[in-house]
Design a protein around this motif. Structure first.
Motif, PDB file in Angstrom:
ATOM      1  N   LYS A 408       0.833  -1.210   0.000  1.00 40.72           N
ATOM      2  CA  LYS A 408       0.000   0.000   0.000  1.00 40.72           C
ATOM      3  C   LYS A 408       0.865   1.258   0.000  1.00 40.72           C
ATOM      4  O   LYS A 408       0.541   2.261  -0.655  1.00 40.72           O
ATOM      5  N   SER A 409       1.980   1.198   0.741  1.00 42.86           N
ATOM      6  CA  SER A 409       2.884   2.341   0.791  1.00 42.86           C
ATOM      7  C   SER A 409       3.477   2.625  -0.581  1.00 42.86           C
ATOM      8  O   SER A 409       3.590   3.777  -0.999  1.00 42.86           O
ATOM      9  N   HIS A 410       3.835   1.567  -1.287  1.00 46.10           N
ATOM     10  CA  HIS A 410       4.415   1.742  -2.621  1.00 46.10           C
ATOM     11  C   HIS A 410       3.379   2.236  -3.617  1.00 46.10           C
ATOM     12  O   HIS A 410       3.685   3.062  -4.479  1.00 46.10           O
ATOM     13  N   ARG A 411       2.150   1.748  -3.491  1.00 50.22           N
ATOM     14  CA  ARG A 411       1.106   2.184  -4.408  1.00 50.22           C
ATOM     15  C   ARG A 411       0.798   3.666  -4.240  1.00 50.22           C
ATOM     16  O   ARG A 411       0.480   4.366  -5.200  1.00 50.22           O
ATOM     17  N   GLY A 412       0.919   4.163  -2.992  1.00 48.69           N
ATOM     18  CA  GLY A 412       0.586   5.556  -2.737  1.00 48.69           C
ATOM     19  C   GLY A 412       1.777   6.488  -2.735  1.00 48.69           C
ATOM     20  O   GLY A 412       1.614   7.694  -2.528  1.00 48.69           O
ATOM     21  N   ALA A 413       2.974   5.950  -2.946  1.00 48.25           N
ATOM     22  CA  ALA A 413       4.174   6.788  -2.896  1.00 48.25           C
ATOM     23  C   ALA A 413       4.261   7.740  -4.082  1.00 48.25           C
ATOM     24  O   ALA A 413       4.812   8.837  -3.974  1.00 48.25           O
ATOM     25  N   MET A 414       3.710   7.306  -5.218  1.00 47.75           N
ATOM     26  CA  MET A 414       3.768   8.127  -6.440  1.00 47.75           C
ATOM     27  C   MET A 414       2.413   8.117  -7.131  1.00 47.75           C
ATOM     28  O   MET A 414       1.746   7.074  -7.163  1.00 47.75           O
ATOM     29  N   LEU A 415       2.044   9.266  -7.662  1.00 44.26           N
ATOM     30  CA  LEU A 415       0.784   9.380  -8.392  1.00 44.26           C
ATOM     31  C   LEU A 415       1.049  10.027  -9.752  1.00 44.26           C
ATOM     32  O   LEU A 415       1.802  10.995  -9.847  1.00 44.26           O
ATOM     33  N   LEU A 416       0.426   9.493 -10.777  1.00 46.63           N
ATOM     34  CA  LEU A 416       0.551  10.049 -12.116  1.00 46.63           C
ATOM     35  C   LEU A 416      -0.847  10.439 -12.608  1.00 46.63           C
ATOM     36  O   LEU A 416      -1.731   9.596 -12.711  1.00 46.63           O
ATOM     37  N   THR A 417      -1.029  11.743 -12.866  1.00 44.37           N
ATOM     38  CA  THR A 417      -2.319  12.215 -13.362  1.00 44.37           C
ATOM     39  C   THR A 417      -2.135  12.853 -14.742  1.00 44.37           C
ATOM     40  O   THR A 417      -1.074  13.409 -15.052  1.00 44.37           O
ATOM     41  N   PHE A 423       1.247  15.547 -18.216  1.00 44.32           N
ATOM     42  CA  PHE A 423       1.259  14.540 -17.141  1.00 44.32           C
ATOM     43  C   PHE A 423       1.922  15.149 -15.901  1.00 44.32           C
ATOM     44  O   PHE A 423       2.978  15.787 -16.018  1.00 44.32           O
ATOM     45  N   VAL A 424       1.298  14.947 -14.737  1.00 36.77           N
ATOM     46  CA  VAL A 424       1.876  15.411 -13.474  1.00 36.77           C
ATOM     47  C   VAL A 424       2.266  14.185 -12.651  1.00 36.77           C
ATOM     48  O   VAL A 424       1.424  13.350 -12.306  1.00 36.77           O
ATOM     49  N   LEU A 425       3.558  14.065 -12.330  1.00 32.83           N
ATOM     50  CA  LEU A 425       4.082  12.961 -11.523  1.00 32.83           C
ATOM     51  C   LEU A 425       4.377  13.502 -10.119  1.00 32.83           C
ATOM     52  O   LEU A 425       5.248  14.352  -9.953  1.00 32.83           O
ATOM     53  N   ARG A 426       3.617  13.034  -9.141  1.00 28.13           N
ATOM     54  CA  ARG A 426       3.774  13.509  -7.767  1.00 28.13           C
ATOM     55  C   ARG A 426       4.478  12.456  -6.915  1.00 28.13           C
ATOM     56  O   ARG A 426       4.086  11.294  -6.909  1.00 28.13           O
TER      57      ARG A 426
END
Length: 492
Positions: A408-417, A423-426
């Motif tokens: 879960k930590s890895h899934r939420g560590a980065m977001l691509l919208t 594209f915004v990579l957070r």
């Protein structure tokens, strides 16, 4: 201590004694040991542990949750004396954990694993007590029944245990709670008293039928020598058996978990100022288990059922717990004849009810509703304990929870919208090399002729391996027509 506290502590001590008596007897019987062992453990928990404990309200004694560990340990070690030696070591380990201030680490154990441990204990308790409630011959178990072997039952035992279970259910309903004349009487005590009436009255009216109803057997003590003669001593030669140390570690960990969990639950019922030290409680429990192992008792923990009864009965000081311990001692010494009228089926009903509360269906439904991150570690803990044993099961539950948390930590560590061709990579947190697979997957989703903006204000640290992946993508971006904004690494 004043007259006002005495007025409230004495009745509270009496009520706790009435609750503890059938539980002490039943836990010892369920462990395959003489009932006197349960009373002895209750006395040590009530008098010795209470003296050293920082809590005014926590009641310590034999715990139903450790029955399965005790029975399994005796099978592994071969004798009760060897188990006593392991219990002494467990007491020393608990004391050392308290000295090293390890009590604060209870917060690191996930709630799903603790609840899974308690649910597994409840299931094991139910499996163990069903044959007793059915009046099966000694040594029979559910495995014999399932495989089609001989499994005799006793109608009187079924009736007594069935009535006992009905009483325990009825006593938990609002009907009884709203009647003051009944609510002060603990359900387990009522169930046991009804069982006693069945043996005493039924024994006169239907002697042939009641004779098949197994009862507890307490020795009568007419001297101090008779009392000491009943006490089992540790097997000092057991130190040569490696299995003793594994049992000791298991007892120390599980007893400490149950104690500290009870303390956390007790805080919600009655807070104490200043806050209680879990390390002092660990040391008190260690002293109690060391003495219990030396004298021939069972493992001791703080028990939330008795503690909550103590609080609800209006206890003000430790005196109520000390009174309960003294009453257990007096009862074991001078009222053994009366206690011998208690049928085993009544005690089995009390333990079945306890097991049901630990493994209530509602608990499973709640975890399923909370999603896979809750119910998978919960079920993994239960399955691990049922199949591999207590310590291994807890380890499996912890490992499963850690893996889910990492995922879960890895899934939420980065977001691509995406916003059209932008594209915004957070970066939501610090990134390590373990985030590389997730990062590469997100970067692979970015098509040619796009604009990529990176927001990395929340990432105070980016691992060199992560920077290497970003650098490789950045160097190939121009060839693909990708424009980079606020790229976290310098490009050639």
């Amino acid at each position: 201590m004043n007259l006002n506290t005495l007025r409230r502590d004495i009745p509270a001590g009496l009520v706790v004694f009435l609750v503890a008596l059938p539980l002490c007897l039943g836990i010892a019987q369920a462990s395959g040991l003489p009932p006197f062992v349960g009373l002895l453990t209750g006395v040590i928990g009530g008098l010795v542990v209470t003296t050293f404990s920082p809590s005014k309200f926590a009641v310590s004694g034999p715990a139903a949750g450790l029955v399965t560990i005790v029975t399994g340990a005796m099978e592994t070690l071969g004798t009760f004396s060897a188990l006593l030696f392991a219990l002494m070591i467990a007491g020393v380990l608990q004391f050392l954990l308290g000295v090293m201030r390890a009590g604060r680490f209870i917060t690191l154990v996930p709630g799903t694993v603790i609840k899974g441990m308690l649910a597994a204990i409840g299931l094991l308790l139910i499996i163990q007590q069903i044959p007793v409630a059915l009046g099966a011959a000694e040594g029979s178990d559910l495995g014999t029944w399932v495989t089609g072997g001989a499994f005799s039952v006793s109608i009187p035992a079924i009736v007594v245990s069935g009535v006992g279970l009905f009483i325990l259910w009825f006593w938990s309903t609002p009907t009884v709670k709203n009647i003051k004349a009944l609510s002060w009487m603990p359900g387990p005590l009522v169930a046991v008293l009804v069982g006693c009436l069945a043996t005493l009255v039924g024994g006169r009216m239907f002697p042939e039928i009641i004779s098949s109803l197994s009862r507890i057997s307490l020795p009568a003590f007419d001297s101090l020598q008779a009392l000491t003669g009943e006490l089992e001593r540790p097997d000092w030669n057991a130190w040569q058996n490696p299995a003793v140390y594994m049992v000791a570690v298991t007892l120390a960990i599980v007893a400490s978990l149950e104690t500290l969990l009870s303390q956390e639950a007790l805080k919600k019922l009655r807070s104490q100022t200043p806050a209680l030290s879990p390390d002092k409680e660990m040391r008190a429990q260690g002293i109690g288990n060391l003495l219990s192992g030396f004298l021939g008792g069972l493992p001791i923990t703080a028990v939330i059922v008795r503690s909550s009864v103590n609080v609800s009965a209006g206890a003000q000081t430790k005196l109520s717990i000390l009174i309960h311990g003294a009453l257990l001692l007096i009862c074991g010494l001078y009222f053994s004849t009366l206690l011998n009228a208690i049928p085993l089926a009544s005690l089995a009903a009390v333990l079945l009810h306890t097991g049901y509360k630990l493994a209530a269906p509602r608990l499973f439904v709640e975890h399923f509703r909370q999603g896979t991150q809750q119910y998978v570690p919960f079920l993994a803990t239960i399955g691990g304990i049922l199949v591999f044993g207590m310590l291994a099961g807890i380890g499996i539950g912890l490992a499963t929870q850690i893996l889910f948390s990492i995922y879960k930590s890895h899934r939420g560590a980065m977001l691509l919208t995406r916003h059209e061709d932008h594209f915004v990579l957070r970066f939501q947190q610090n990134l390590t090399f373990m985030h590389n697979p997730r990062l590469k997957g997100l970067l692979a989703e970015i098509p040619e002729n796009s604009v990529v903006i990176v927001e990395n204000d929340n990432a105070e640290y980016i691992d060199p391996d992560v920077k290497a992946v970003l650098k490789d993508f950045g160097e190939g971006a121009r060839k693909r027509g990708i424009v980079l904004n606020q790229w976290p690494v310098k490009l050639a």
